[in-house]
Design a protein around this motif. Structure first.
Motif, PDB file in Angstrom:
ATOM      1  N   GLY A 180       0.783  -1.225   0.000  1.00 62.02           N
ATOM      2  CA  GLY A 180       0.000   0.000   0.000  1.00 62.02           C
ATOM      3  C   GLY A 180       0.817   1.279   0.000  1.00 62.02           C
ATOM      4  N   LYS A 181       0.173   2.329  -0.542  1.00 60.83           N
ATOM      5  CA  LYS A 181       0.766   3.662  -0.590  1.00 60.83           C
ATOM      6  C   LYS A 181      -0.253   4.666  -0.057  1.00 60.83           C
ATOM      7  N   ALA A 182       0.249   5.709   0.582  1.00 61.12           N
ATOM      8  CA  ALA A 182      -0.661   6.713   1.149  1.00 61.12           C
ATOM      9  C   ALA A 182      -0.047   8.096   1.044  1.00 61.12           C
ATOM     10  N   ALA A 183      -0.912   9.105   0.986  1.00 62.32           N
ATOM     11  CA  ALA A 183      -0.503  10.505   1.025  1.00 62.32           C
ATOM     12  C   ALA A 183      -1.437  11.225   1.988  1.00 62.32           C
ATOM     13  N   LYS A 214       6.484  11.717  17.397  1.00 61.79           N
ATOM     14  CA  LYS A 214       7.820  11.108  17.291  1.00 61.79           C
ATOM     15  C   LYS A 214       7.707   9.584  17.142  1.00 61.79           C
ATOM     16  N   LYS A 215       6.797   8.980  17.887  1.00 63.72           N
ATOM     17  CA  LYS A 215       6.641   7.522  17.819  1.00 63.72           C
ATOM     18  C   LYS A 215       6.162   7.067  16.433  1.00 63.72           C
ATOM     19  N   ILE A 216       5.287   7.861  15.828  1.00 61.92           N
ATOM     20  CA  ILE A 216       4.804   7.510  14.484  1.00 61.92           C
ATOM     21  C   ILE A 216       5.957   7.576  13.491  1.00 61.92           C
ATOM     22  N   ARG A 217       6.756   8.641  13.554  1.00 60.04           N
ATOM     23  CA  ARG A 217       7.889   8.760  12.625  1.00 60.04           C
ATOM     24  C   ARG A 217       8.891   7.636  12.839  1.00 60.04           C
ATOM     25  N   GLU A 218       9.101   7.265  14.084  1.00 59.84           N
ATOM     26  CA  GLU A 218      10.022   6.154  14.377  1.00 59.84           C
ATOM     27  C   GLU A 218       9.519   4.854  13.763  1.00 59.84           C
ATOM     28  N   ARG A 219       8.214   4.621  13.812  1.00 59.33           N
ATOM     29  CA  ARG A 219       7.647   3.405  13.220  1.00 59.33           C
ATOM     30  C   ARG A 219       7.806   3.434  11.699  1.00 59.33           C
ATOM     31  N   LEU A 220       7.555   4.594  11.100  1.00 55.42           N
ATOM     32  CA  LEU A 220       7.690   4.718   9.648  1.00 55.42           C
ATOM     33  C   LEU A 220       9.109   4.385   9.196  1.00 55.42           C
ATOM     34  N   VAL A 221      10.100   4.827   9.973  1.00 52.42           N
ATOM     35  CA  VAL A 221      11.497   4.574   9.625  1.00 52.42           C
ATOM     36  C   VAL A 221      11.878   3.133   9.938  1.00 52.42           C
ATOM     37  N   LYS A 222      11.490   2.651  11.097  1.00 48.98           N
ATOM     38  CA  LYS A 222      11.844   1.293  11.512  1.00 48.98           C
ATOM     39  C   LYS A 222      11.311   0.250  10.535  1.00 48.98           C
ATOM     40  N   GLU A 223      10.072   0.445  10.054  1.00 46.29           N
ATOM     41  CA  GLU A 223       9.454  -0.523   9.152  1.00 46.29           C
ATOM     42  C   GLU A 223       9.722  -0.206   7.678  1.00 46.29           C
ATOM     43  N   ARG A 224      10.587   0.801   7.437  1.00 43.36           N
ATOM     44  CA  ARG A 224      10.970   1.132   6.065  1.00 43.36           C
ATOM     45  C   ARG A 224       9.737   1.286   5.164  1.00 43.36           C
ATOM     46  N   THR A 260      -6.984  28.094   6.817  1.00 45.46           N
ATOM     47  CA  THR A 260      -6.164  27.882   8.001  1.00 45.46           C
ATOM     48  C   THR A 260      -4.780  28.477   7.797  1.00 45.46           C
ATOM     49  N   GLY A 261      -4.230  29.021   8.862  1.00 46.19           N
ATOM     50  CA  GLY A 261      -2.882  29.561   8.797  1.00 46.19           C
ATOM     51  C   GLY A 261      -1.831  28.529   9.123  1.00 46.19           C
ATOM     52  N   THR A 262      -2.247  27.304   9.451  1.00 45.03           N
ATOM     53  CA  THR A 262      -1.317  26.243   9.803  1.00 45.03           C
ATOM     54  C   THR A 262      -0.481  25.845   8.589  1.00 45.03           C
ATOM     55  N   ASN A 263       0.831  25.810   8.752  1.00 46.20           N
ATOM     56  CA  ASN A 263       1.697  25.317   7.683  1.00 46.20           C
ATOM     57  C   ASN A 263       1.515  23.810   7.563  1.00 46.20           C
ATOM     58  N   VAL A 264       1.429  23.328   6.329  1.00 46.81           N
ATOM     59  CA  VAL A 264       1.160  21.905   6.134  1.00 46.81           C
ATOM     60  C   VAL A 264       2.239  21.257   5.276  1.00 46.81           C
ATOM     61  N   SER A 265       2.375  19.961   5.464  1.00 51.13           N
ATOM     62  CA  SER A 265       3.247  19.131   4.641  1.00 51.13           C
ATOM     63  C   SER A 265       2.447  17.924   4.185  1.00 51.13           C
ATOM     64  N   ILE A 266       2.906  17.313   3.105  1.00 46.69           N
ATOM     65  CA  ILE A 266       2.283  16.078   2.632  1.00 46.69           C
ATOM     66  C   ILE A 266       3.224  14.932   2.946  1.00 46.69           C
ATOM     67  N   LEU A 267       2.751  14.000   3.743  1.00 50.18           N
ATOM     68  CA  LEU A 267       3.521  12.815   4.114  1.00 50.18           C
ATOM     69  C   LEU A 267       3.176  11.683   3.162  1.00 50.18           C
ATOM     70  N   PHE A 268       4.191  11.128   2.491  1.00 52.29           N
ATOM     71  CA  PHE A 268       3.976  10.026   1.557  1.00 52.29           C
ATOM     72  C   PHE A 268       4.508   8.731   2.166  1.00 52.29           C
ATOM     73  N   ILE A 269       3.638   7.744   2.237  1.00 49.32           N
ATOM     74  CA  ILE A 269       4.002   6.426   2.765  1.00 49.32           C
ATOM     75  C   ILE A 269       4.004   5.432   1.617  1.00 49.32           C
ATOM     76  N   ASP A 270       4.994   4.560   1.604  1.00 49.60           N
ATOM     77  CA  ASP A 270       5.080   3.522   0.572  1.00 49.60           C
ATOM     78  C   ASP A 270       5.697   2.289   1.217  1.00 49.60           C
ATOM     79  N   LYS A 271       4.905   1.262   1.436  1.00 48.88           N
ATOM     80  CA  LYS A 271       5.387   0.077   2.145  1.00 48.88           C
ATOM     81  C   LYS A 271       6.389  -0.731   1.327  1.00 48.88           C
ATOM     82  N   GLU A 272       6.539  -0.375   0.048  1.00 45.20           N
ATOM     83  CA  GLU A 272       7.519  -1.066  -0.785  1.00 45.20           C
ATOM     84  C   GLU A 272       8.836  -0.308  -0.910  1.00 45.20           C
TER      85      GLU A 272
END
Length: 540
Positions: free
Chosen positions: A363-366, A382-392, A408-420
């Motif tokens: 799966g892939k996600a944005a 921090k725990k979520i980012r650690e899991r993303l890195v640990k599980e590659r 909204t004035g909140t600065n945003v980023s797009i996080l892309f996940i790719d389990k492959e």
């Protein structure tokens, strides 16, 4: 008629329907959007039905009066035509045609005739065109809309029919995504706001949706399941489906807002995704996720997109989430209820964990996240980012310009996940792109040009390294940087060396010394003046 001319005519139709509502006391009324969207949808499926029937029966297509030719069909012949229609076309009886309503508009109690027509169509097509709720209740296509008008209901319904009868969608059913996206945005622009309800009544800018879809989908894919757990009106899903191919994917969604679910259904109908309507669910994704497999486990998806609400008070059901059954889904934890400002509870962290849990093996996600998420030094983030890195399972991050969302004035980023993706990760800092425009007296919005959108997409997909714009890092690099996903923290610090003569060096040094001596003298003078002024005030 050109596409541009028809687009203009369609917008004029929408404006005329809003004018009818305003003339009957419904301008800016909370129920106006229900009337406008349902009437628009009734017209669209009426014309789509006619269009498909004419393709099946050449005699009707050639007839001077197609309505009369179709009504002249025997019951058996009419039913045979119905059987040949594809499932994306709603079934309509001759007395449900707009032309039939037009002919009956002077009959007594016309408002009831109008409402009954819509209700009959909804009932006849409930199996495929209904949205479902968490409890399994069907939300059908149409409801009694004249009930929202206090006086002159017959006149109101007559005015609506007279606006519809002179217009036809017949010649634009070959149009694709871009056309309908423009029309849909114009149709809902006054209604798709965060009006205090929960979850995704936010409108994701098309630039963001386009970047997410094109960075997520590479090459040709088919027979895939796409999901948004906070779908709103479906901007992200429509862009994703268009990138994949509407006939090569099935859409799934959930959203707590009834309004958003109805708008998403309309969006699916406009974009030839009727087959996915039964998968549109109105309900609380975090508390009661609906989509499950035959073993009652949460369903897994090939592509997930989401712009979840960032902050929301979910204290009324927070403790219901903190159970053993959710330990794996909410592996990083559930935000606590603060003593003050409950509305600032970071609900997006629950959506993010739910998405990770709902991804298939490939799966892939944005996901749109607050930019603060990518550098937070502790907590659930921090725990979520650690899991993303640990599980590659990272593809990368794109940090967007400020005010990319006008609301909204909140600065945003797009996080892309790719389990492959077990190799390098690309981090893009696009915060310096875009042009700021004023939306109203209070807000401004940053708009990306098409060239800037393409620059982000191409840089991300090609994993290009561009000075002060993008970096490509390894998972080990990310671990060494305390799991930061901010591109800026990986940019090289560059020191420019300039060759100068000894004489130039001495001259520059003397110049700095002279300037510093002058500053010291000024400072001493100011100290004396301040001391004298203080003494003067004391003596007074």
């Amino acid at each position: 008629m050109s596409t541009q001319e028809f687009e203009k005519k369609t917008k004029e139709l929408i404006d005329s329907l809003k004018s009818v509502c305003a003339n009957h006391g419904l301008g800016n009324d909370g129920n106006e959007f229900k009337i406008i969207t349902q009437v628009f949808l009734y017209k669209f499926i009426n014309d789509k039905f006619v269009h498909e029937i004419k393709k099946l029966d050449k005699d009707i297509a050639k007839a001077k009066n197609w309505e009369e030719a179709l009504k002249a069909k025997s019951e058996e012949d009419y039913e045979f035509l119905m059987v040949q229609l594809d499932e994306s076309t709603a079934r309509i009886s001759p007395d449900h045609f707009i032309s039939s309503l037009f002919d009956r508009q002077n009959e007594p109690d016309f408002a009831k005739i109008f409402d009954d027509t819509l209700l009959d169509i909804a009932k006849e097509n409930s199996d495929l065109f209904s949205v479902v709720t968490n409890s399994g209740e069907k939300v059908v296509l149409f409801e009694n809309i004249s009930k929202y008008v206090v006086d002159d209901r017959d006149e109101f319904c007559r005015a609506i029919v007279n606006k519809l009868v002179g217009f036809s969608f017949e010649h634009i059913f070959h149009e694709k995504f871009d056309f309908y996206a423009t029309i849909f945005e114009y149709l809902i622009k006054d209604y798709n706001t965060n009006s205090g309800g929960k979850y995704a009544e936010y409108f994701t800018p098309h630039a963001v949706a386009k970047i997410m879809a094109r960075c997520l989908v590479h090459g040709e894919v088919s027979n895939v399941k796409c999901y948004d757990p906070s779908a709103g009106s479906g901007t992200l899903l429509m862009n994703l489906a268009h990138q994949i191919g509407e006939d090569r994917c099935t859409i799934y969604s959930q959203d707590i807002s009834q309004k958003s679910s109805n708008l998403l259904r309309l969006n699916l109908i406009l974009n030839d995704l009727v087959h996915s309507i039964p998968n549109i669910v109105q309900g609380n994704t975090i508390l009661r996720p609906y989509h499950k497999d035959k073993n009652e486990q949460l369903q897994q998806f090939d592509f997930i997109v989401s712009n979840p609400p960032f902050k929301l008070d979910f204290s009324d059901y927070r403790d219901q989430l903190d159970v053993d059954a959710n330990n794996e889904r909410f592996f990083a934890g559930i935000p606590n209820v603060p003593s003050k400002k409950k509305e600032s509870m970071a609900i997006y962290l629950l959506f993010l964990q739910h998405i990770m849990y709902s991804l298939s093996e490939k799966g892939k996600a944005a996901i749109v996240v607050p930019t603060g998420f990518i550098t937070a030094q502790s907590g659930v983030e921090k725990k979520i980012r650690e899991r993303l890195v640990k599980e590659r399972m990272l593809a990368g991050v794109v940090s967007m310009p400020s005010n990319i969302f006008a609301s909204t004035g909140t600065n945003v980023s797009i996080l892309f996940i790719d389990k492959e993706n077990k190799e390098d990760v690309v981090l893009v800092d696009a915060s310096g792109l875009g042009t700021k425009v004023k939306v109203d007296d209070k807000n401004q919005r940053t708009l990306l040009s098409e060239e800037e959108e393409d620059r982000i997409i191409n840089t991300f997909n090609k994993k290009e390294v561009v000075d002060d714009f993008s970096v490509v890092v390894s998972y080990e690099d990310i671990e060494a940087k305390n799991h930061s996903l901010s591109a800026g923290q990986y940019f090289e610090v560059k020191i420019e060396y300039v060759d100068i003569t000894e004489e130039d060096f001495i001259n520059r040094l003397n110049g700095h010394k002279s300037k510093l001596n002058s500053l010291f003298k000024d400072s001493a003078r100011l100290e004396v003046e301040i001391e004298n002024e203080l003494n003067r005030l004391i003596l007074k």
